[in-house]
Design an enzyme around this catalytic site. Structure first.
Site, mmCIF file in Angstrom:
data_model
loop_
_atom_site.group_PDB
_atom_site.id
_atom_site.type_symbol
_atom_site.label_atom_id
_atom_site.label_comp_id
_atom_site.label_asym_id
_atom_site.label_seq_id
_atom_site.Cartn_x
_atom_site.Cartn_y
_atom_site.Cartn_z
ATOM 1 N N PHE A 12 0.883 -1.153 0.082
ATOM 2 C CA PHE A 12 0.003 0.012 -0.011
ATOM 3 C C PHE A 12 0.886 1.233 -0.044
ATOM 4 O O PHE A 12 0.922 2.080 -0.925
ATOM 5 C CB PHE A 12 -0.943 -0.041 1.222
ATOM 6 C CG PHE A 12 -1.828 1.295 1.693
ATOM 7 C CD1 PHE A 12 -1.989 2.142 0.561
ATOM 8 C CD2 PHE A 12 -1.708 1.586 2.961
ATOM 9 C CE1 PHE A 12 -2.740 3.271 1.058
ATOM 10 C CE2 PHE A 12 -2.205 2.720 3.444
ATOM 11 C CZ PHE A 12 -2.891 3.558 2.649
ATOM 12 N N THR A 36 1.788 -9.761 1.217
ATOM 13 C CA THR A 36 0.549 -8.785 1.254
ATOM 14 C C THR A 36 0.611 -7.798 0.117
ATOM 15 O O THR A 36 -0.254 -6.998 -0.088
ATOM 16 C CB THR A 36 0.557 -8.020 2.782
ATOM 17 O OG1 THR A 36 2.053 -7.473 2.985
ATOM 18 C CG2 THR A 36 0.365 -9.218 3.789
ATOM 19 N N ASP A 55 12.179 -11.983 0.059
ATOM 20 C CA ASP A 55 11.657 -12.135 1.459
ATOM 21 C C ASP A 55 12.854 -11.432 2.371
ATOM 22 O O ASP A 55 13.909 -11.607 2.146
ATOM 23 C CB ASP A 55 11.419 -13.493 1.784
ATOM 24 C CG ASP A 55 10.706 -13.396 2.893
ATOM 25 O OD1 ASP A 55 9.683 -14.322 3.084
ATOM 26 O OD2 ASP A 55 10.755 -12.820 4.303
ATOM 27 N N SER A 120 2.498 4.615 15.142
ATOM 28 C CA SER A 120 2.094 5.389 16.331
ATOM 29 C C SER A 120 1.810 4.346 17.304
ATOM 30 O O SER A 120 1.467 4.549 18.566
ATOM 31 C CB SER A 120 0.946 5.990 15.802
ATOM 32 O OG SER A 120 -0.228 5.245 15.340
ATOM 33 N N TYR A 143 3.007 -6.218 17.568
ATOM 34 C CA TYR A 143 3.390 -5.371 16.498
ATOM 35 C C TYR A 143 3.871 -4.107 17.097
ATOM 36 O O TYR A 143 4.956 -3.605 16.411
ATOM 37 C CB TYR A 143 2.015 -4.988 15.745
ATOM 38 C CG TYR A 143 2.320 -4.054 14.409
ATOM 39 C CD1 TYR A 143 2.595 -4.356 13.520
ATOM 40 C CD2 TYR A 143 1.846 -2.562 14.678
ATOM 41 C CE1 TYR A 143 2.827 -3.630 12.411
ATOM 42 C CE2 TYR A 143 1.925 -1.667 13.842
ATOM 43 C CZ TYR A 143 2.587 -2.459 12.650
ATOM 44 O OH TYR A 143 2.814 -1.444 11.293
ATOM 45 N N VAL A 187 -9.145 -0.039 9.141
ATOM 46 C CA VAL A 187 -10.542 -0.018 9.183
ATOM 47 C C VAL A 187 -11.198 1.057 8.007
ATOM 48 O O VAL A 187 -12.226 0.643 7.642
ATOM 49 C CB VAL A 187 -10.772 0.648 10.632
ATOM 50 C CG1 VAL A 187 -10.456 2.171 10.657
ATOM 51 C CG2 VAL A 187 -12.085 0.461 11.007
ATOM 52 N N ARG A 272 -11.347 -4.905 20.647
ATOM 53 C CA ARG A 272 -10.191 -5.643 20.061
ATOM 54 C C ARG A 272 -9.134 -5.862 20.842
ATOM 55 O O ARG A 272 -8.766 -5.061 21.543
ATOM 56 C CB ARG A 272 -9.838 -5.131 18.647
ATOM 57 C CG ARG A 272 -9.264 -6.209 17.716
ATOM 58 C CD ARG A 272 -9.037 -5.409 16.389
ATOM 59 N NE ARG A 272 -7.983 -4.657 16.581
ATOM 60 C CZ ARG A 272 -7.705 -3.784 15.546
ATOM 61 N NH1 ARG A 272 -8.225 -3.845 14.219
ATOM 62 N NH2 ARG A 272 -6.607 -2.692 15.744
HETATM 63 C C1 UD1 Z 1 -2.188 0.484 14.244
HETATM 64 C C2 UD1 Z 1 -1.397 1.737 14.525
HETATM 65 C C3 UD1 Z 1 -0.776 2.295 13.081
HETATM 66 C C4 UD1 Z 1 -0.067 1.192 12.267
HETATM 67 C C5 UD1 Z 1 -1.276 0.232 12.167
HETATM 68 C C6 UD1 Z 1 -0.712 -0.872 11.199
HETATM 69 C C7 UD1 Z 1 -2.160 2.626 16.562
HETATM 70 C C8 UD1 Z 1 -2.942 3.984 17.161
HETATM 71 N N1 UD1 Z 1 -2.201 2.806 15.281
HETATM 72 O O1 UD1 Z 1 -3.459 0.893 13.742
HETATM 73 O O2 UD1 Z 1 -0.116 3.162 13.460
HETATM 74 O O3 UD1 Z 1 0.120 1.577 11.192
HETATM 75 O O4 UD1 Z 1 -1.870 -0.456 13.587
HETATM 76 O O5 UD1 Z 1 -1.716 -1.929 11.156
HETATM 77 O O6 UD1 Z 1 -1.676 1.961 17.240
HETATM 78 N N2 UD1 Z 1 -11.775 -1.529 13.762
HETATM 79 C C9 UD1 Z 1 -13.200 -1.686 13.841
HETATM 80 N N3 UD1 Z 1 -13.704 -2.371 13.077
HETATM 81 C C10 UD1 Z 1 -12.953 -2.989 11.940
HETATM 82 C C11 UD1 Z 1 -11.582 -2.836 11.981
HETATM 83 C C12 UD1 Z 1 -10.905 -2.159 12.916
HETATM 84 O O7 UD1 Z 1 -13.774 -1.141 14.756
HETATM 85 O O8 UD1 Z 1 -13.552 -3.687 11.168
HETATM 86 C C13 UD1 Z 1 -11.299 -0.701 14.760
HETATM 87 C C14 UD1 Z 1 -9.993 -1.199 15.567
HETATM 88 O O9 UD1 Z 1 -10.676 -1.857 16.839
HETATM 89 C C15 UD1 Z 1 -9.191 0.174 15.972
HETATM 90 C C16 UD1 Z 1 -9.719 0.999 14.812
HETATM 91 O O10 UD1 Z 1 -10.749 0.372 14.372
HETATM 92 O O11 UD1 Z 1 -10.060 0.845 17.145
HETATM 93 C C17 UD1 Z 1 -8.274 1.268 13.993
HETATM 94 O O12 UD1 Z 1 -7.994 -0.154 13.383
HETATM 95 P P1 UD1 Z 1 -6.962 -0.484 12.325
HETATM 96 O O13 UD1 Z 1 -7.278 0.129 11.245
HETATM 97 O O14 UD1 Z 1 -6.753 -1.871 12.359
HETATM 98 O O15 UD1 Z 1 -5.586 0.235 12.833
HETATM 99 P P2 UD1 Z 1 -4.961 0.417 14.353
HETATM 100 O O16 UD1 Z 1 -4.741 -0.836 14.938
HETATM 101 O O17 UD1 Z 1 -5.567 1.610 15.042
#
Ligand code: UD1
Length: 321
Positions: A12, A36, A55, A120, A143, A187, A272
């Site tokens: 990405f 990925t 890899d 972050s 992670y 997300v 989560r």
């Molecule tokens: C984290 C890191 C980010 C990193 C990323 C890599 C933090 C603040 N951010 O992102 O810097 O680049 O990992 O993968 O730690 N969610 C839902 N429904 C869904 C999917 C996600 O509610 O179907 C929620 C998650 O529970 C979370 C938020 O959306 O609260 C964001 O999730 P996601 O997009 O996976 O990113 P982070 O884990 O925040």
């Protein structure tokens, strides 16, 4: 014109960097194992880059790929907090071992500078907003630990070997080409595609968790600036790369739904594991040292993202009432 190596260049963020460098006429070598990353992300520039299917765990191949390179953007990783919770070993091996291999390759090949995709997630759930780089890290998930270890390695290579390294802590990056349909998708991509298909997305927790969502074009800009920044100020340093604004998931959901024309409420589920509650960056350091300004704001970023998914997944849009 310089020689660039981009690890994870079919992914990405990596592919956006590849496109930007090719557009300005630089020489680009891409490393990807396509676990990925996607070949189609490189299709438009395929005849203008050197692509190596490697890899990051393969130390010898990584070392060889660093030969003749001026600058490295190290974007290759196994991302996702939940993936690292479910299967910590592969992400440990790639995110820490792979990063070490890149640094060793860079040191031996006398690369001028390495810019590293940090996260972050390093800040964890400690009090104090916005997040400033001087705060002590409190990583919650495997992670977060892995990405933070990569930062420490970057800094050690600067201090010990004089290899110029710059760490960019990305805050929830979104935009075109983010994979939307993996269980580990970010997300924004996941919600966009689900809404377009007429499926109700699930929000984990109450939806009041906040993120400093940042459009990928800002990240590309930050990386290019990190190459140019003066060594005395940037080498061995860590910079937040974000917009400096917090948006809750509920708010993000509502805005996306409006843009897409989706009229159903989310399904709320349990929180989560390993999730950070809130995230918001102070971007003063990146602004002062790198000259970074987030040019694409949250709403404009969402608009561009939705437009891209509409084109990419044309024909799959339905149920938008
Ligand atoms: C984290 C890191 C980010 C990193 C990323 C890599 C933090 C603040 N951010 O992102 O810097 O680049 O990992 O993968 O730690 N969610 C839902 N429904 C869904 C999917 C996600 O509610 O179907 C929620 C998650 O529970 C979370 C938020 O959306 O609260 C964001 O999730 P996601 O997009 O996976 O990113 P982070 O884990 O925040």
């Amino acid at each position: 014109m310089a020689n660039y190596l981009i690890t994870g260049g079919a992914g990405f963020i990596g592919s956006h960097l590849v496109h930007a460098l090719v557009a300005r006429g630089d020489q680009v070598r891409v490393l990807d194992n396509f676990e990925t990353g996607l070949r189609k992300n490189l299709d438009p520039v395929r005849d203008r880059i050197e692509l190596r299917e490697v890899d990051l765990a393969d130390a010898a191949a990584v070392q060889q790929a660093c030969q003749g390179i001026d600058y490295i953007f190290h974007e290759g990783a196994l991302p996702s907090v939940p993936r690292s919770v479910k299967e910590p070993r592969p992400s440990h091996e790639i995110n820490i071992g792979g990063t070490f291999n890149v640094l060793e390759g860079a040191r031996l090949a006398k690369v001028k500078r390495v810019v590293y995709a940090a996260s972050s997630s390093a800040y964890g759930n400690q009090p104090g907003f916005p997040r400033v780089e001087t705060m002590s890290p409190q990583p919650l998930s495997p992670y977060a630990v892995q990405k933070l270890t990569g930062e420490y390695y970057m800094q050690a290579y600067w201090r010990v070997y004089g290899l110029e390294t710059v760490c960019l802590r990305y805050f929830n990056i979104f935009g075109a080409r983010q994979v939307p349909d993996s269980p580990y998708s970010g997300v924004m991509a996941r919600f966009t595609l689900m809404m377009m298909r007429g499926d109700r997305p699930a929000i984990f927790g109450d939806g009041e968790q906040g993120r400093d969502f940042t459009h990928v074009d800002n990240v590309v800009r930050a990386n290019l600036l990190a190459i140019e920044a003066p060594r005395e100020k940037a080498a061995g340093q860590v910079f937040n790369i974000a917009c400096g604004q917090r948006h809750t998931l509920n708010e993000t959901y509502a805005l996306l739904a409006t843009f897409i024309g989706f009229q159903h409420p989310p399904i709320y589920g349990p929180e989560r594991e390993g999730d950070v509650r809130d995230s918001l960056a102070d971007i003063t350091a990146a602004s002062e040292v790198l000259g970074y300004v987030p040019e694409v704001g949250f709403e404009e970023g969402l608009r561009r993202t939705v437009a891209w998914y509409r084109e990419e997944f044309a024909g799959q849009e339905k149920g938008t009432q």
